[in-house]
Scaffold this motif. Structure first.
Motif: not given
Length: 308
Positions: A208-213, A216-218
């Motif tokens: 996912e489009n977060w700089l610091f996920p 698990d990418g969330k």
């Protein structure tokens, strides 16, 4: 003077739901709506759920009496949100007046007692992080960014990949992300920029489009980051919080020659007084500034000129 007619069929909880719907219609930010909901629900859980003004005043006194005096914010945050809620209740004629006004409860004065984290402690913690571990590499970059820019934790966790521009060495804080709802651009040092570029290379592109996920990418949550901080501090035998890093940025920014006006913009404050409150000037800076700027020095200069 006749008192307003107060509806008796509704409960305080039902009125609270109407208030939250009103805030939603106002297009108040989601985080602010959640803060209202959380503080109101905490109060309701300890109250009699009554709109009777005398019962409500007793509930308010009991609620705030139970709050431990550990920091002004722990008292002032629920005060702020509950005061606004009951003020709305009075305007809508659910209450004859705001009970806070009659009780004369006030916010606790914040003397700015939060101390900045020491650079040596931050350095010790950073050295303890394993950069071969994704979570610790991510948190290494988070700490570096916080120290470099003074960014708020809530804003940091809302940064998207597209908000970061490695070419201009900057991060754009969107209005929907900024606490003040006003956008600003944070410029990075070459050290932070280089570290972020390396970090981005290890992130899977499908996340996912977060700089610091999360791993698990969330989206990373503040409570998870806080828990990680406590673990790192225990392991490194140091003690500070993410909030203290913001104070460190402000303090050392001034000590290194920065001024309050650029610091105000960097920290995203709408009021210069807020910027002053967030800074903790060291004795060293106060001594050096006094020696350099004291008007008494002019007396010596004048005396030397008169002898010439």
């Amino acid at each position: 003077m006749r008192l307003k007619t107060i509806p008796t069929k509704q409960t305080l909880q039902e009125v609270a739901q109407e208030f939250l719907s009103f805030k939603c219609a106002q297009k108040v930010r989601e985080r602010t709506r959640n803060d209202y909901r959380n503080y109101i629900e905490k109060f309701l859980a300890r109250s009699n759920n009554s709109l009777d003004i005398e019962i409500l005043k007793a509930d308010i006194l009991a609620y705030f009496a139970e709050i431990p005096v550990t920091s002004p914010a722990r008292y002032n945050h629920p005060y702020q949100y509950l005061h606004a809620f009951f003020s709305w209740c009075a305007k809508q004629d659910y209450l004859p007046y705001n009970p806070f006004d009659k009780l004369e409860l006030k916010k606790i004065r914040d003397e700015g007692n939060v101390k900045p984290a020491e650079i040596q402690d931050i350095q010790t913690l950073l050295k303890s992080l394993d950069k071969h571990n994704y979570t610790e590499l991510r948190d290494y970059n988070i700490i570096l960014l916080m120290l470099d820019t003074g960014i708020r934790t809530s804003e940091l966790l809302s940064i998207a990949n597209t908000d970061y521009d490695s070419n201009t060495q900057s991060i754009f804080i969107r209005p929907t992300v900024a606490k003040t709802s006003k956008s600003r651009t944070l410029y990075l040092s070459s050290v932070t920029n280089t570290s972020l570029r390396k970090f981005l290379r290890v992130k899977p592109p499908e996340w996912e489009n977060w700089l610091f996920p999360t791993r698990d990418g969330k989206r990373l949550q503040a409570n998870v980051l806080g828990r990680n901080f406590r673990k790192y501090c225990t392991r490194s035998n140091v003690k500070f919080t993410p909030y203290q890093i913001r104070h460190s940025f402000a303090t050392f920014y001034l000590e290194n020659g920065g001024d309050l006006f650029t610091l105000q913009r960097q920290m995203g404050h709408t009021d210069l007084q807020m910027t002053k409150r967030y800074t903790e000037l060291s004795d060293k800076l106060l001594i050096e500034s006094h020696l350099h700027y004291s008007p008494v020095g002019l007396l010596q200069s004048s005396s030397r000129r008169s002898k010439v």
